[in-house]
Design an enzyme around this catalytic site. Structure first.
Site, PDB file in Angstrom:
ATOM      1  N   SER A  40       0.850  -1.196   0.000  1.00  0.00           N
ATOM      2  CA  SER A  40       0.000   0.000   0.000  1.00  0.00           C
ATOM      3  C   SER A  40       0.886   1.245   0.000  1.00  0.00           C
ATOM      4  CB  SER A  40      -0.882   0.010   1.259  1.00  0.00           C
ATOM      5  OG  SER A  40      -0.056   0.214   2.405  1.00  0.00           O
ATOM      6  N   ASP A  85      -0.874  -1.392  -4.174  1.00  0.00           N
ATOM      7  CA  ASP A  85      -2.247  -1.647  -3.723  1.00  0.00           C
ATOM      8  C   ASP A  85      -2.953  -0.296  -3.490  1.00  0.00           C
ATOM      9  OD1 ASP A  85      -4.343  -3.227  -2.806  1.00  0.00           O
ATOM     10  OD2 ASP A  85      -3.571  -3.356  -0.749  1.00  0.00           O
ATOM     11  N   GLU A 127     -10.875  -0.413  -9.905  1.00  0.00           N
ATOM     12  CA  GLU A 127     -11.961  -0.881  -9.021  1.00  0.00           C
ATOM     13  C   GLU A 127     -13.274  -0.192  -9.368  1.00  0.00           C
ATOM     14  OE1 GLU A 127     -10.975  -1.346  -4.875  1.00  0.00           O
ATOM     15  OE2 GLU A 127     -13.002  -0.835  -4.221  1.00  0.00           O
ATOM     16  N   HIS A 134     -12.469  -4.351   4.047  1.00  0.00           N
ATOM     17  CA  HIS A 134     -11.102  -4.321   4.577  1.00  0.00           C
ATOM     18  C   HIS A 134     -11.081  -4.388   6.107  1.00  0.00           C
ATOM     19  CE1 HIS A 134     -10.291  -2.374   0.572  1.00  0.00           C
ATOM     20  NE2 HIS A 134      -9.359  -3.306   0.616  1.00  0.00           N
ATOM     21  N   GLY A 135      -9.979  -4.881   6.650  1.00  0.00           N
ATOM     22  CA  GLY A 135      -9.744  -4.816   8.086  1.00  0.00           C
ATOM     23  C   GLY A 135     -10.211  -6.047   8.836  1.00  0.00           C
ATOM     24  N   HIS A 175     -10.895  -7.823  -3.132  1.00  0.00           N
ATOM     25  CA  HIS A 175     -10.187  -7.211  -2.002  1.00  0.00           C
ATOM     26  C   HIS A 175     -10.856  -7.661  -0.702  1.00  0.00           C
ATOM     27  CE1 HIS A 175      -7.604  -3.957  -3.836  1.00  0.00           C
ATOM     28  NE2 HIS A 175      -8.154  -4.539  -4.887  1.00  0.00           N
ATOM     29  N   GLY A 176     -10.272  -7.255   0.417  1.00  0.00           N
ATOM     30  CA  GLY A 176     -10.921  -7.440   1.715  1.00  0.00           C
ATOM     31  C   GLY A 176     -11.298  -8.873   2.011  1.00  0.00           C
ATOM     32  N   ASP A 224      -4.439  -9.216   3.681  1.00  0.00           N
ATOM     33  CA  ASP A 224      -3.467  -8.443   4.450  1.00  0.00           C
ATOM     34  C   ASP A 224      -3.687  -8.675   5.950  1.00  0.00           C
ATOM     35  OD1 ASP A 224      -1.761  -6.627   5.565  1.00  0.00           O
ATOM     36  OD2 ASP A 224      -2.625  -4.852   4.658  1.00  0.00           O
TER      37      ASP A 224
HETATM   38  P1  13P Z   1      -8.065  -7.594   4.252  1.00  0.00           P
HETATM   39  O1  13P Z   1      -8.106  -6.417   5.176  1.00  0.00           O
HETATM   40  O2  13P Z   1      -9.331  -8.369   4.305  1.00  0.00           O
HETATM   41  O3  13P Z   1      -6.876  -8.452   4.465  1.00  0.00           O
HETATM   42  O4  13P Z   1      -7.974  -7.016   2.739  1.00  0.00           O
HETATM   43  C1  13P Z   1      -6.737  -6.649   2.198  1.00  0.00           C
HETATM   44  C2  13P Z   1      -6.877  -5.921   0.902  1.00  0.00           C
HETATM   45  O5  13P Z   1      -7.894  -5.914   0.245  1.00  0.00           O
HETATM   46  C3  13P Z   1      -5.692  -5.203   0.417  1.00  0.00           C
HETATM   47  O6  13P Z   1      -5.966  -4.454  -0.722  1.00  0.00           O
HETATM   48  O1  G3H Z   2      -6.434  -2.321   1.540  1.00  0.00           O
HETATM   49  C1  G3H Z   2      -5.787  -2.040   2.535  1.00  0.00           C
HETATM   50  C2  G3H Z   2      -4.584  -2.832   2.889  1.00  0.00           C
HETATM   51  O2  G3H Z   2      -4.891  -3.754   3.907  1.00  0.00           O
HETATM   52  C3  G3H Z   2      -3.430  -1.927   3.246  1.00  0.00           C
HETATM   53  O3  G3H Z   2      -3.550  -1.379   4.504  1.00  0.00           O
HETATM   54  O4  G3H Z   2      -2.995   1.051   4.115  1.00  0.00           O
HETATM   55  O5  G3H Z   2      -2.831   0.031   6.412  1.00  0.00           O
HETATM   56  O6  G3H Z   2      -1.168  -0.565   4.639  1.00  0.00           O
HETATM   57  P1  G3H Z   2      -2.593  -0.134   4.936  1.00  0.00           P
HETATM   58 ZN    ZN Z   3      -7.922  -3.622  -0.813  1.00  0.00          ZN
END
Ligand code: 13P
Ligand code: G3H
Ligand code: ZN
Length: 326
Positions: A57, A94, A146, A190-191, A223-224, A268
């Site tokens: 990222s 990313d 996206e 995400h998260g 993603h996510g 992630d």
């Molecule tokens: P997660 O937070 O579900 O791992 O998703 C990661 C992601 O989409 C990074 O672009």
């Molecule tokens: O999509 C988000 C990824 O999990 C990256 O997270 O911006 O905290 O590095 P970050």
């Molecule tokens: Zn993402």
């Protein structure tokens, strides 16, 4: 120092995605923020013979530095080769926020970029994505865009609800932009806090099916997609951490998607949880430990073993290439 990704031994995602769609698996896209996470990812993928997208990222890039990041990715390629594996390795930006960010990454040695125009209008998203594709094409760098908005946190952007991708827009978006792959919103987020405990985490697989009908063979990205393993949530809590109760995307839902036109799945949060669980466990069991190799090494192994099992249970990408022999 500027690098061309090919000089670093990296690959773009074009052939990776073609093979993945033909053979009905998904390429893992794992985020990394430091050397140990990179090692966990590359060792897991080389041992499994799985292609891999090392994903970074803008926050991760700022943390590691644009001088260090491409060389860590080169180190990953060299590690896989030293292990006897021929897996292709991509270095991917990313959630790229702008054309400037994309240019910086391509100049630094990235082989693939995402331009995230999902918070713009449809027309503005097309425009910015088109500009990125025109720039990236000159360097044979592949581009992900996206359509739709995921709920959750991305860098500084917080969306409190999903806006599912409208299947009626995908053909026009792909043909007008010339993009190589498309991230869609079908209920992932995400998260670590995706769904409330007690709810039934379901993806909108009917939207995915309709998008695949309209874009046959085209690489779709999710993603996510972290599962938020309860094993690591518990380990973190047992060792003094604080985490709200949370659940993620069930492996079974994702595995179904991986067998279809979904060519890339992003994870992630799970890596962060496994890594943190490993560090916390060492600090509880050995409060006198102050050699970073002793706790970061355990964290790396925890993340690596989780990703190896995920490649088997979710991605289906095991033995797509030559696995490590040593
Ligand atoms: P997660 O937070 O579900 O791992 O998703 C990661 C992601 O989409 C990074 O672009
Ligand atoms: O999509 C988000 C990824 O999990 C990256 O997270 O911006 O905290 O590095 P970050
Ligand atoms: Zn993402």
């Amino acid at each position: 120092m500027a690098y061309n990704y090919k000089d670093l031994g990296l690959s773009n995602t074009k052939e990776m995605f073609e093979k993945a769609n033909k053979e009905h698996y998904a390429v893992p896209a794992f985020n990394f923020n430091n050397m140990e996470q990179m090692q966990a990812i590359i060792e897991a993928c080389a041992e499994m013979g799985s292609p891999v997208i090392l994903q970074c990222s803008t926050g991760a890039l700022k943390y590691m530095g644009k001088e260090v990041t491409p060389l860590l990715a080169k180190g990953a390629v060299d590690t896989a080769r030293a292990m006897g594996s021929d897996i292709p390795v991509a270095l991917h930006l990313d959630h790229g926020p702008s054309l400037d960010a994309v240019k910086t990454c391509i100049d630094a040695g990235f082989s693939s970029v995402m331009i995230d125009g999902s918070h713009y209008s449809f027309e503005e998203n097309i425009e910015i994505t088109k500009q990125v594709v025109e720039y990236a094409k000159q360097f044979d760098v592949t581009v992900e865009a996206e359509l739709g908005v995921l709920a959750g946190v991305e860098d500084d952007v917080v969306a409190d609800h999903h806006i599912y991708t409208n299947p009626e827009e995908v053909e026009e978006f792909v043909s007008k932009t010339g993009v190589d792959s498309l991230a869609i919103a079908i209920g992932t987020s995400h998260g670590a806090h995706k769904f409330k405990p007690g709810t039934n985490p379901k993806l909108e697989l009917n939207i995915l099916a309709e998008i695949e009908r309209r874009l046959p063979g085209f690489p779709i990205v999710l993603h996510g997609s972290s599962a938020v393993p309860q094993k690591y949530v518990e380990m973190i809590k047992e060792n003094g951490g604080q985490l709200k109760d949370a659940i993620g995307i069930p492996d079974s839902e994702l595995n179904g998607a991986a067998k279809s036109g979904v060519a890339k799945i992003n994870v992630d949060t799970d890596g962060r949880l496994a890594f943190t669980a490993g560090v916390r466990k060492v600090f509880t069991e050995k409060p006198g430990e102050f050699d970073p190799r002793k706790y970061l090494g355990v964290a790396k192994e925890e993340m690596k073993s989780y990703y190896k099992s995920k490649i088997e249970t979710v991605f289906g990408s095991k033995n797509a290439y030559k696995a490590a022999t040593k």
